[in-house]
Design an enzyme around this catalytic site. Structure first.
Site, PDB file in Angstrom:
ATOM      1  N   ARG A   1       1.012  -1.212   0.017  1.00  0.00           N
ATOM      2  CA  ARG A   1      -0.074  -0.031   0.031  1.00  0.00           C
ATOM      3  C   ARG A   1       0.748   1.226   0.074  1.00  0.00           C
ATOM      4  O   ARG A   1       1.686   1.436   0.941  1.00  0.00           O
ATOM      5  CB  ARG A   1      -0.882  -0.078   1.224  1.00  0.00           C
ATOM      6  CG  ARG A   1      -1.869   1.237   1.358  1.00  0.00           C
ATOM      7  CD  ARG A   1      -2.537   1.024   2.695  1.00  0.00           C
ATOM      8  NE  ARG A   1      -3.556   2.267   2.900  1.00  0.00           N
ATOM      9  CZ  ARG A   1      -3.051   3.168   3.963  1.00  0.00           C
ATOM     10  NH1 ARG A   1      -2.110   3.020   4.801  1.00  0.00           N
ATOM     11  NH2 ARG A   1      -3.917   4.347   3.712  1.00  0.00           N
TER      12      ARG A   1
ATOM     13  N   HIS B   1      -2.814  11.163   0.820  1.00  0.00           N
ATOM     14  CA  HIS B   1      -2.310  10.802   2.118  1.00  0.00           C
ATOM     15  C   HIS B   1      -1.524  12.197   2.575  1.00  0.00           C
ATOM     16  O   HIS B   1      -0.321  12.309   2.812  1.00  0.00           O
ATOM     17  CB  HIS B   1      -1.130   9.564   1.911  1.00  0.00           C
ATOM     18  CG  HIS B   1      -0.917   9.027   3.598  1.00  0.00           C
ATOM     19  ND1 HIS B   1      -1.120   7.694   3.728  1.00  0.00           N
ATOM     20  CD2 HIS B   1      -0.381   9.652   4.487  1.00  0.00           C
ATOM     21  CE1 HIS B   1      -1.033   7.473   4.930  1.00  0.00           C
ATOM     22  NE2 HIS B   1      -0.436   8.747   5.635  1.00  0.00           N
TER      23      HIS B   1
ATOM     24  N   GLU C   1      -7.401   8.686   6.017  1.00  0.00           N
ATOM     25  CA  GLU C   1      -7.529   9.192   7.469  1.00  0.00           C
ATOM     26  C   GLU C   1      -8.071  10.906   7.275  1.00  0.00           C
ATOM     27  O   GLU C   1      -7.038  11.756   7.762  1.00  0.00           O
ATOM     28  CB  GLU C   1      -6.233   9.227   8.113  1.00  0.00           C
ATOM     29  CG  GLU C   1      -5.790   7.903   8.489  1.00  0.00           C
ATOM     30  CD  GLU C   1      -4.420   7.944   9.414  1.00  0.00           C
ATOM     31  OE1 GLU C   1      -3.957   9.002   9.940  1.00  0.00           O
ATOM     32  OE2 GLU C   1      -4.069   6.584   9.806  1.00  0.00           O
TER      33      GLU C   1
ATOM     34  N   ASN D   1      -7.479   2.096   9.968  1.00  0.00           N
ATOM     35  CA  ASN D   1      -6.119   2.139  10.695  1.00  0.00           C
ATOM     36  C   ASN D   1      -6.297   2.209  12.087  1.00  0.00           C
ATOM     37  O   ASN D   1      -7.297   3.187  12.731  1.00  0.00           O
ATOM     38  CB  ASN D   1      -5.489   3.712  10.299  1.00  0.00           C
ATOM     39  CG  ASN D   1      -5.111   3.454   8.627  1.00  0.00           C
ATOM     40  OD1 ASN D   1      -5.438   2.452   7.982  1.00  0.00           O
ATOM     41  ND2 ASN D   1      -4.604   4.763   7.982  1.00  0.00           N
TER      42      ASN D   1
ATOM     43  N   TYR E   1      -4.389   2.173  15.971  1.00  0.00           N
ATOM     44  CA  TYR E   1      -3.341   2.350  16.632  1.00  0.00           C
ATOM     45  C   TYR E   1      -3.537   2.040  18.333  1.00  0.00           C
ATOM     46  O   TYR E   1      -2.708   1.299  19.023  1.00  0.00           O
ATOM     47  CB  TYR E   1      -2.483   3.630  16.377  1.00  0.00           C
ATOM     48  CG  TYR E   1      -1.808   3.576  14.927  1.00  0.00           C
ATOM     49  CD1 TYR E   1      -0.580   3.187  14.904  1.00  0.00           C
ATOM     50  CD2 TYR E   1      -2.650   4.160  13.940  1.00  0.00           C
ATOM     51  CE1 TYR E   1       0.091   3.094  13.608  1.00  0.00           C
ATOM     52  CE2 TYR E   1      -2.231   4.023  12.848  1.00  0.00           C
ATOM     53  CZ  TYR E   1      -0.671   3.238  12.421  1.00  0.00           C
ATOM     54  OH  TYR E   1      -0.299   3.449  11.251  1.00  0.00           O
TER      55      TYR E   1
ATOM     56  N   GLU F   1      -3.522  -0.018   8.247  1.00  0.00           N
ATOM     57  CA  GLU F   1      -2.451   0.480   8.918  1.00  0.00           C
ATOM     58  C   GLU F   1      -2.937  -0.252  10.403  1.00  0.00           C
ATOM     59  O   GLU F   1      -3.607  -0.057  10.919  1.00  0.00           O
ATOM     60  CB  GLU F   1      -2.202   1.756   9.073  1.00  0.00           C
ATOM     61  CG  GLU F   1      -1.866   2.602   8.026  1.00  0.00           C
ATOM     62  CD  GLU F   1      -1.653   4.218   8.138  1.00  0.00           C
ATOM     63  OE1 GLU F   1      -1.363   4.435   9.256  1.00  0.00           O
ATOM     64  OE2 GLU F   1      -1.579   4.966   7.221  1.00  0.00           O
TER      65      GLU F   1
HETATM   66  O1  IFM Z   1       2.515   7.713   9.841  1.00  0.00           O
HETATM   67  C1  IFM Z   1       1.170   7.798  10.247  1.00  0.00           C
HETATM   68  C2  IFM Z   1       0.376   7.622   8.875  1.00  0.00           C
HETATM   69  O2  IFM Z   1       0.710   8.501   7.825  1.00  0.00           O
HETATM   70  C3  IFM Z   1      -1.015   7.663   8.863  1.00  0.00           C
HETATM   71  N1  IFM Z   1      -1.392   6.896  10.165  1.00  0.00           N
HETATM   72  C4  IFM Z   1      -0.639   6.924  11.370  1.00  0.00           C
HETATM   73  C5  IFM Z   1       0.764   6.724  11.085  1.00  0.00           C
HETATM   74  C6  IFM Z   1       1.526   6.882  12.293  1.00  0.00           C
HETATM   75  O3  IFM Z   1       1.247   8.010  13.191  1.00  0.00           O
END
Ligand code: IFM
Length: 452
Positions: free
Chosen positions: A78, A122, A167, A294, A296, A350
């Site tokens: 990706r 992006h 995002e 995505n 985290y 992600e």
């Molecule tokens: O590095 C970023 C990415 O560009 C977009 N999503 C979160 C990642 C970590 O912060």
């Protein structure tokens, strides 16, 4: 391996990057500045005053980088296209030299047996479009759809998976409300206009790509779970608001063709509005083949005197180098909730973590913390799949250490170490783990196919 039971045989694995974070070559072959080139030059905006001028020099090291990607055994890669590289200034004809880079990238990937997964945006808006008002201006949505067509004209014969935006929450909120991302503006009303125009741009591009025969089309959102700190109705309301502006304001119009009433009321109470024209929601809800998730971290939130600014309460869980709590069980919860409320096919576009890596003299990083992060999060995805969520693939963020936006090069998310002095790449333990995981899963699948 048993913790991954339930993942379908055709589940795909990949690694992800984005243009500005890795390419460098910021002013070469006709590329013009994006909002990030400008923002990085604002004093104090980025840690150590760093920028993406060189980054990982991927523009010049692409063939070797693709060979490295293929060596991991992944199915897909990706990446994102830099808008000001292929359409300098954000208007007018294609820049052949810039587009040629992506054409070569796609060919090199295909030759290596890795399917390209292309993201159109992006975060690197051409500066000229920001000068004309940026995402708070409706015209930017139309410019984006036109840009999508240019890219499709050039690469549509070889790229089957298309993501419009990465995002949009970050583009709108960090870029126009909080000012921690480019273009660094701080106006909530502009941020709300940006939300709507990002979604409109997505919808216009999606319609156009669909009419050109794209059958694997999506958008990527950064999502998490907001849990109230207590049963106090004020905390419950703080979690509702966070979820409203973080998740529902995007997925409700994309999937159900309407903005949530409570979120519209919250926005109005802050003196702002979404500039919706007749027909916009129909465009925005153009059917999606996949929603990119995505993930985290997740948050526990507590009300404060300012309803617009809830407090994030630390729970004492371990954190990554970003200070983000590690909460894989919320990942499962999120995917099940998305399945329940939206019923869309998903891919994890992600997931990953920054840690304070220390390299041995050979450049190798034994990143047990990152391996554990991946292990628990991949297991969380499998658990969600066993619970019924339709998740089709998983991309590790990131292929290699890169420019982490306002944090510069200080935070390292890569499964491959980059020595920024020499541009040498070294696979970390997490890359070896990821490679072995994919190989083992394939071996298990082949064995079970041959015995069934
Ligand atoms: O590095 C970023 C990415 O560009 C977009 N999503 C979160 C990642 C970590 O912060």
């Amino acid at each position: 391996m048993s913790e991954l039971a339930g993942l379908p045989a055709d589940f795909y694995w990949g690694v992800a990057t984005s243009a500005y974070q890795i390419e460098g070559a910021h002013d070469e072959d006709g590329r013009t500045p994006s909002i990030w080139d400008t923002y990085c030059r604002r004093p104090g905006a980025v840690v150590n005053g760093e920028n993406g001028d060189v980054a990982c020099d991927h523009y010049y090291r692409m063939p070797a980088d693709v060979a490295m990607i293929a060596s991991l055994g992944v199915d897909r890669y990706r990446f994102s296209v830099s808008w000001p590289r292929v359409q300098p200034g954000g208007r007018g004809p294609v820049n052949p030299a810039g587009m040629d880079f992506y054409s070569r990238l796609v060919d090199t990937l295909l030759e290596a047996g890795v399917a390209p997964w292309l993201t159109l945006y992006h975060w690197d808006l051409p500066q000229e479009l920001e000068d004309a008002g940026g995402w708070p201006e409706r015209d930017t949505a139309h410019r984006f759809a036109e840009y999508a067509e240019l890219v499709h004209d050039a690469l549509g014969d070889r790229v089957s998976t298309w993501t419009t935006l990465n995002e949009p929450w970050c583009s709108a909120m960090l870029g126009y409300d909080v000012g921690r991302h480019a273009p660094g503006r701080t106006d909530f009303a502009d941020a709300m206009r940006a939300v709507h125009h990002l979604l409109l741009g997505h919808g216009l591009a999606a319609r156009s790509l669909r009419s050109r025969g794209v059958t694997d089309l999506g958008i990527t959102l950064n999502l998490g779970v907001s849990t109230p700190a207590s049963a106090d109705p004020r905390d419950v309301d703080a979690a509702r608001r966070a979820d409203g502006l973080g998740t529902r304001i995007y997925l409700d119009p994309l999937v159900h063709g309407r903005y949530p009433e409570d979120v519209l009321a919250d926005i109005a109470a802050r003196g702002a509005a979404l500039p919706v024209h007749e027909g916009d929601l129909e465009v925005i809800s153009t059917p999606l083949d996949v929603v990119g998730v995505n993930y985290y971290s997740s948050h526990v939130v507590k009300a404060t005197d300012d309803p617009a600014a809830p407090e994030v309460v630390p729970t004492g869980r371990p954190v990554t180098h970003m200070g983000w709590e590690i909460v894989p069980e919320r990942f499962t919860e999120l995917l099940l909730r998305l399945h329940r409320d939206y019923g869309v096919p998903m891919a994890i576009t992600e997931n990953g973590a920054a840690f304070e890596d220390s390299a041995d003299p050979s450049g190798f990083v034994d990143d047990a913390d990152r391996v554990e992060y991946f292990r628990t999060h991949v297991a969380a995805v499998a658990e969600a799949v066993r619970g019924g969520a339709d998740v089709r693939g998983y991309f590790a963020w990131s292929l290699m250490d890169n420019f982490e936006w306002a944090y510069g090069y200080e935070k390292r998310f890569g499964i491959v170490r980059v020595d920024y002095e020499t541009q040498e790449r070294t696979l970390k333990q997490s890359a070896l783990w990821f490679r072995d995981l994919i190989a083992e899963l394939r071996a298990v699948q082949i064995t079970s196919e041959s015995t069934s």
